[in-house]
Design a protein around this motif. Sequence first.
Motif, mmCIF file in Angstrom:
data_model
loop_
_atom_site.group_PDB
_atom_site.id
_atom_site.type_symbol
_atom_site.label_atom_id
_atom_site.label_comp_id
_atom_site.label_asym_id
_atom_site.label_seq_id
_atom_site.Cartn_x
_atom_site.Cartn_y
_atom_site.Cartn_z
ATOM 1 N N ILE A 51 0.867 -1.193 0.000
ATOM 2 C CA ILE A 51 0.000 0.000 0.000
ATOM 3 C C ILE A 51 0.898 1.237 0.000
ATOM 4 N N TYR A 52 0.387 2.310 -0.555
ATOM 5 C CA TYR A 52 1.165 3.547 -0.589
ATOM 6 C C TYR A 52 0.516 4.617 0.281
ATOM 7 N N PHE A 53 -0.781 4.452 0.526
ATOM 8 C CA PHE A 53 -1.546 5.408 1.330
ATOM 9 C C PHE A 53 -2.295 4.626 2.393
ATOM 10 N N CYS A 54 -2.758 5.323 3.403
ATOM 11 C CA CYS A 54 -3.579 4.690 4.423
ATOM 12 C C CYS A 54 -4.911 4.279 3.789
ATOM 13 N N PRO A 55 -5.223 2.981 3.796
ATOM 14 C CA PRO A 55 -6.480 2.540 3.191
ATOM 15 C C PRO A 55 -7.697 3.139 3.905
ATOM 16 N N ARG A 56 -7.488 3.556 5.162
ATOM 17 C CA ARG A 56 -8.607 4.100 5.929
ATOM 18 C C ARG A 56 -8.908 5.566 5.573
ATOM 19 N N CYS A 57 -7.863 6.412 5.563
ATOM 20 C CA CYS A 57 -8.127 7.848 5.371
ATOM 21 C C CYS A 57 -7.377 8.459 4.190
ATOM 22 N N THR A 87 7.778 -1.595 -12.445
ATOM 23 C CA THR A 87 7.807 -0.390 -11.623
ATOM 24 C C THR A 87 7.265 0.776 -12.439
ATOM 25 N N ILE A 88 6.777 1.790 -11.720
ATOM 26 C CA ILE A 88 6.230 2.957 -12.427
ATOM 27 C C ILE A 88 6.486 4.212 -11.602
ATOM 28 N N CYS A 89 6.689 5.338 -12.293
ATOM 29 C CA CYS A 89 6.788 6.619 -11.581
ATOM 30 C C CYS A 89 6.418 7.752 -12.516
ATOM 31 N N ALA A 90 6.062 8.882 -11.884
ATOM 32 C CA ALA A 90 5.967 10.160 -12.588
ATOM 33 C C ALA A 90 7.267 10.879 -12.295
ATOM 34 N N SER A 91 7.729 11.707 -13.217
ATOM 35 C CA SER A 91 9.018 12.336 -12.932
ATOM 36 C C SER A 91 9.256 13.617 -13.703
ATOM 37 N N THR A 92 9.990 14.533 -13.049
ATOM 38 C CA THR A 92 10.524 15.691 -13.762
ATOM 39 C C THR A 92 11.880 15.330 -14.364
ATOM 40 N N GLY A 93 12.331 14.090 -14.185
ATOM 41 C CA GLY A 93 13.558 13.641 -14.843
ATOM 42 C C GLY A 93 14.397 12.694 -14.012
ATOM 43 N N ASN A 94 14.894 13.162 -12.868
ATOM 44 C CA ASN A 94 15.850 12.348 -12.110
ATOM 45 C C ASN A 94 15.259 11.056 -11.556
ATOM 46 N N THR A 95 14.031 11.117 -11.087
ATOM 47 C CA THR A 95 13.397 9.906 -10.576
ATOM 48 C C THR A 95 13.326 8.861 -11.682
ATOM 49 N N SER A 96 13.020 9.309 -12.885
ATOM 50 C CA SER A 96 12.901 8.367 -14.004
ATOM 51 C C SER A 96 14.260 7.769 -14.355
ATOM 52 N N SER A 97 15.331 8.571 -14.338
ATOM 53 C CA SER A 97 16.675 8.041 -14.634
ATOM 54 C C SER A 97 17.034 6.969 -13.631
ATOM 55 N N ARG A 107 -0.767 12.310 -10.900
ATOM 56 C CA ARG A 107 -2.182 11.908 -10.802
ATOM 57 C C ARG A 107 -2.412 10.612 -11.582
ATOM 58 N N LEU A 108 -1.818 10.536 -12.767
ATOM 59 C CA LEU A 108 -2.007 9.349 -13.611
ATOM 60 C C LEU A 108 -1.365 8.098 -13.004
ATOM 61 N N VAL A 109 -0.132 8.233 -12.484
ATOM 62 C CA VAL A 109 0.499 7.016 -11.936
ATOM 63 C C VAL A 109 -0.173 6.578 -10.637
ATOM 64 N N ARG A 110 -0.728 7.530 -9.897
ATOM 65 C CA ARG A 110 -1.470 7.143 -8.687
ATOM 66 C C ARG A 110 -2.676 6.299 -9.081
ATOM 67 N N GLU A 111 -3.329 6.741 -10.139
ATOM 68 C CA GLU A 111 -4.493 6.001 -10.651
ATOM 69 C C GLU A 111 -4.058 4.610 -11.153
ATOM 70 N N LEU A 112 -2.965 4.608 -11.960
ATOM 71 C CA LEU A 112 -2.500 3.349 -12.553
ATOM 72 C C LEU A 112 -2.030 2.336 -11.507
ATOM 73 N N SER A 113 -1.471 2.844 -10.401
ATOM 74 C CA SER A 113 -0.902 1.904 -9.426
ATOM 75 C C SER A 113 -1.971 1.249 -8.553
#
Length: 412
Positions: free
Chosen positions: A16-22, A125-135, A184-190
């Motif tokens: 999980i990446y977020f609290c399933p409750r809140c 694996t998947i991420c959104a990135s301004t560049g460095n995270t993707s590298s 927003r898109l990768v949050r949806e996709l994950s």
Amino acid sequence: MRCIECGARYAAGERIYFCPRCGGLLDVEYERDRAEALKPFSTSFKERPLSVWRYRELLPIGNESRIISLNEGGTGLIRCRNLERELGLREVYCKNEGENPTGSFKDRGMTVGVTKAVELGARTTICASTGNTSSSLAAYSAKAGLECVVLVPAGKIALGKLSQAVIHGAKVIAVRGGFDDCLRLVRELSKDRRFYLLNSINPFRIEGQKTAAFEIYEQLGGVPDNLFIPIGNAGNITAYWKGFKELKELGLTDRLPRFMGVQAEGASPIYRAFIKGSDEVKPFGRVETVATAIRIGNPVNWKRALRSVRETGGRVGAVSDEEILEAQRILASKEGIFAEPASAASIAFLIKAAREKLIDRDSRSVCVITGHGLKDPDVVLRRVRLREVDADVESVLEAIGGVSEKAAVTLR
Ligand code: F0G
């Protein structure tokens, strides 16, 4: 893992990446043996070199796990005497995260995050990135034998970063929109379990990145007075805050540095909230800055960023593109450190803080240089025109123009 909003607790093995409750963000918490946790700090560097995995007792990875590493961390803490002289400050250091394997601090988070992905049995694996995270994600996924998908804002990612993501074999998707749209898109996709999300929402990324605070503590022999750090999605400032707080909990220090977070003026929602004294960060709809790495209008970790600054008596600053480029030039030409624009923002804020006396001249400051300047060569070359000359000594000397007498003697 504990939810930062409602306090609900979950096992580290849950995907999980977020609290399933809140829906709140999660923090990794440890039930650990103090003596065990102190081990890295009493181990010689010969036995265990300075690196992310030096601190394995303080990381949420099982002993049997296959560690995916490219030798990250162990970056230099470089004393900047020329800057000190110029700014009238006693002690200034750069934590040079550009020395990491893919050229940015992201590798600290990815070695832990991708190790976790493998532990959890993820395939893609998947991420959104301004560049460095993707590298970084592309490189670590390649090493782990995982498929990697990265979403980047079309036309707004620096050349070096894009080339890394491509050559490491990631599926690079250029989205017509900004980083916030990509996230927003990768949050949806994950929500689809085929994709394992590795943005700084992922608490294991933060765990890896906190090791930079441990290294600074060991390199300085204590904590600095001020920590200058650029803010984009606000994951890294959150990680340093957690790292320094863990040092305090372990009894290694009794204080924290003042957190001096900095944003680019054109993407500064946290700065706005800070100067208004507000507890809410209002996202920027439109963002623009030469520091494309931190071109983010809706930083997901804003709450922890504001807390880190307020609890440590620090500040959030904003710097203009001109100030960023000037700081980049000063750092490169006076100290030999080539930082990408987002990283130079921390130097720009240091310069401002020294001029406006926001910090004590006798204090000790560390600036986090988050990424290497070679990531974004265009930003430098756009401003210069190389002069071509004929291939003879006279033409070359004429082009050189004036040089100091001492140098001229050796030239002849
Ligand atoms: N500096 C550089 C060079 C970065 O690439 C980033 C973030 C930051 C600072 C800010 O760190 O987001 O943790 O506050 N880059 C992310 C990326 C967003 O996609 O590469 P943050």
